[in-house]
Design a protein around this motif. Sequence first.
Motif, PDB file in Angstrom:
ATOM      1  N   LEU A 131     -29.799 113.868  67.829  1.00 59.77           N
ATOM      2  CA  LEU A 131     -29.735 113.320  69.280  1.00 59.77           C
ATOM      3  C   LEU A 131     -30.824 113.943  70.158  1.00 59.77           C
ATOM      4  CD1 LEU A 131     -27.325 111.628  70.277  1.00 59.77           C
ATOM      5  CD2 LEU A 131     -27.187 111.939  68.040  1.00 59.77           C
ATOM      6  N   TRP A 132     -31.485 115.485  69.603  1.00 62.58           N
ATOM      7  CA  TRP A 132     -32.561 116.221  69.775  1.00 62.58           C
ATOM      8  C   TRP A 132     -33.847 115.314  70.050  1.00 62.58           C
ATOM      9  CZ3 TRP A 132     -37.129 117.701  70.140  1.00 62.58           C
ATOM     10  CH2 TRP A 132     -37.608 119.094  71.355  1.00 62.58           C
ATOM     11  N   ALA A 133     -34.118 114.467  68.708  1.00 62.69           N
ATOM     12  CA  ALA A 133     -34.845 113.648  68.301  1.00 62.69           C
ATOM     13  C   ALA A 133     -34.846 112.782  69.284  1.00 62.69           C
ATOM     14  CB  ALA A 133     -35.458 113.123  67.419  1.00 62.69           C
ATOM     15  N   ILE A 134     -34.052 111.425  69.980  1.00 64.14           N
ATOM     16  CA  ILE A 134     -34.271 110.832  70.160  1.00 64.14           C
ATOM     17  C   ILE A 134     -33.632 111.350  71.819  1.00 64.14           C
ATOM     18  CG2 ILE A 134     -32.089 108.984  71.190  1.00 64.14           C
ATOM     19  CD1 ILE A 134     -30.973 108.674  68.493  1.00 64.14           C
ATOM     20  N   GLY A 135     -33.816 111.896  72.291  1.00 66.60           N
ATOM     21  CA  GLY A 135     -33.911 112.574  73.896  1.00 66.60           C
ATOM     22  C   GLY A 135     -35.016 113.005  74.631  1.00 66.60           C
ATOM     23  N   PHE A 136     -35.945 113.651  73.106  1.00 66.60           N
ATOM     24  CA  PHE A 136     -36.765 114.085  73.729  1.00 66.60           C
ATOM     25  C   PHE A 136     -37.984 112.614  73.153  1.00 66.60           C
ATOM     26  CE2 PHE A 136     -41.654 115.515  72.077  1.00 66.60           C
ATOM     27  CZ  PHE A 136     -41.310 116.187  72.905  1.00 66.60           C
ATOM     28  N   HIS A 137     -37.626 111.004  72.679  1.00 65.94           N
ATOM     29  CA  HIS A 137     -39.107 110.177  72.435  1.00 65.94           C
ATOM     30  C   HIS A 137     -38.116 109.763  73.609  1.00 65.94           C
ATOM     31  CE1 HIS A 137     -40.077 107.799  69.206  1.00 65.94           C
ATOM     32  NE2 HIS A 137     -40.223 107.045  70.567  1.00 65.94           N
ATOM     33  N   PHE A 138     -36.764 109.718  73.833  1.00 65.18           N
ATOM     34  CA  PHE A 138     -36.870 108.752  75.291  1.00 65.18           C
ATOM     35  C   PHE A 138     -38.017 109.241  76.595  1.00 65.18           C
ATOM     36  CE2 PHE A 138     -34.079 109.388  79.336  1.00 65.18           C
ATOM     37  CZ  PHE A 138     -34.461 108.215  79.309  1.00 65.18           C
ATOM     38  N   MET A 139     -37.350 110.443  76.539  1.00 68.18           N
ATOM     39  CA  MET A 139     -37.528 110.851  77.672  1.00 68.18           C
ATOM     40  C   MET A 139     -39.418 111.059  77.787  1.00 68.18           C
ATOM     41  SD  MET A 139     -37.315 111.418  80.934  1.00 68.18           S
ATOM     42  CE  MET A 139     -35.557 111.779  81.082  1.00 68.18           C
ATOM     43  N   TRP A 140     -40.791 111.661  76.784  1.00 73.16           N
ATOM     44  CA  TRP A 140     -41.363 111.371  76.515  1.00 73.16           C
ATOM     45  C   TRP A 140     -42.097 110.344  77.161  1.00 73.16           C
ATOM     46  CZ3 TRP A 140     -45.572 115.713  74.951  1.00 73.16           C
ATOM     47  CH2 TRP A 140     -46.389 115.195  75.374  1.00 73.16           C
ATOM     48  N   ASP A 141     -41.736 108.873  76.233  1.00 74.47           N
ATOM     49  CA  ASP A 141     -42.341 107.791  76.533  1.00 74.47           C
ATOM     50  C   ASP A 141     -41.995 107.637  77.763  1.00 74.47           C
ATOM     51  OD1 ASP A 141     -43.176 107.816  74.133  1.00 74.47           O
ATOM     52  OD2 ASP A 141     -41.512 106.227  73.656  1.00 74.47           O
ATOM     53  N   TYR A 142     -40.696 107.420  78.544  1.00 75.87           N
ATOM     54  CA  TYR A 142     -40.476 107.272  79.929  1.00 75.87           C
ATOM     55  C   TYR A 142     -41.259 108.268  81.163  1.00 75.87           C
ATOM     56  CZ  TYR A 142     -37.724 106.360  84.316  1.00 75.87           C
ATOM     57  OH  TYR A 142     -37.023 106.344  85.360  1.00 75.87           O
ATOM     58  N   SER A 143     -41.572 109.318  80.519  1.00 77.69           N
ATOM     59  CA  SER A 143     -42.245 110.082  81.784  1.00 77.69           C
ATOM     60  C   SER A 143     -43.668 109.698  82.016  1.00 77.69           C
ATOM     61  CB  SER A 143     -42.110 111.574  81.414  1.00 77.69           C
ATOM     62  OG  SER A 143     -40.728 112.204  80.979  1.00 77.69           O
ATOM     63  N   GLU A 144     -44.458 109.626  80.400  1.00 74.08           N
ATOM     64  CA  GLU A 144     -45.819 109.156  80.419  1.00 74.08           C
ATOM     65  C   GLU A 144     -45.849 107.371  80.359  1.00 74.08           C
ATOM     66  OE1 GLU A 144     -48.484 109.580  76.533  1.00 74.08           O
ATOM     67  OE2 GLU A 144     -46.575 108.342  75.974  1.00 74.08           O
ATOM     68  N   SER A 145     -45.299 106.967  80.787  1.00 73.10           N
ATOM     69  CA  SER A 145     -45.165 105.402  81.496  1.00 73.10           C
ATOM     70  C   SER A 145     -44.875 104.948  82.026  1.00 73.10           C
ATOM     71  CB  SER A 145     -44.738 104.551  79.918  1.00 73.10           C
ATOM     72  OG  SER A 145     -45.711 104.830  78.752  1.00 73.10           O
ATOM     73  N   PHE A 146     -43.984 105.255  82.624  1.00 72.09           N
ATOM     74  CA  PHE A 146     -43.269 104.789  83.800  1.00 72.09           C
ATOM     75  C   PHE A 146     -43.803 106.050  85.297  1.00 72.09           C
ATOM     76  CE2 PHE A 146     -39.861 105.075  87.572  1.00 72.09           C
ATOM     77  CZ  PHE A 146     -40.474 104.029  88.293  1.00 72.09           C
TER      78      PHE A 146
END
Length: 293
Positions: A209-224
């Motif tokens: 769950l921690w990794a999913i949250g980090f991965h999701f928000m890193w990509d979302y912040s970077e891209s969007f």
Amino acid sequence: MARNSLFFNDRGLRAGWRFVLFVVLLRLVLIPLAFTALRPFRHRLDSSVGDVSDALLLACVLLGTFIMSKLEHRSVLSYGLRDSAALPRFFAGSLTGFASLTAMLLALRATQHLLFGPGHMAGWQLLIAALLNVLGFLIVGLFEETAFRGYALYTLADGMGFWPGAVAMSIVFAWLHVQNPGESKVGIIAVFAFGMMLAFTLWRTGSLLWAIGFHFMWDYSESFLYGVPDSGLVQPEHLLSTRLSGPAWITGGSVGPEGSWFIFAVLAVVALIIHLVYPKRQFLPQQSGDRVK
């Protein structure tokens, strides 16, 4: 059933064969069937909700994990998805992903290698795009973590040990990013380091769950949110029109922040945070309580 043979040991089918079975199930059965079945509808789906490839891959990985869990007489949640603190863990990972990327970009801004440009979208268009991107990058985070650090890593850990398994899956994770346009050697090494850091979070939290949250928000912040390249890919819809300028070893060039040499310092700091916040190993791949009676 012969015990301690080429195919079986005292826990049943050996881990290596279970891993091979999982890969064959995904690559030769579930993924081809899913994409073939939806081929007549792909154009309509893609035009209405965007690219559905990651959603299809996530469904295949979850179904494959479910099938393997039944063969092993375990709960499908046994491979990193059982967590009594699921939401706090997910939000902690998400906050760390946003904060670490933002800190890196602010450092580039302070050294005049980055300029936060004006907003790219506004109004309802912005709101709809923001929500669709949340859904899209959440699916990406779920798919990549369950695919590379879910059943596959748990099974390799059973056969060869956690860290050799983590290295193997991180190599595969990095290799699949080679196909991205604009990717670089430094970016590929960074993807490998990214995978190892996320494996470390699984080792210390016992949960994806921690990794999913980090991965999701890193990509979302970077891209969007910031609109910078993400492993060589640029999201057409984004909030800010951020521009990078300067040598690629500092800015990452066409790769984006993940192609900068400073990404390794960021990942090291994140790993240190994990070490301090979650000081003890929690990864236990063969818990008897996982067995379905």
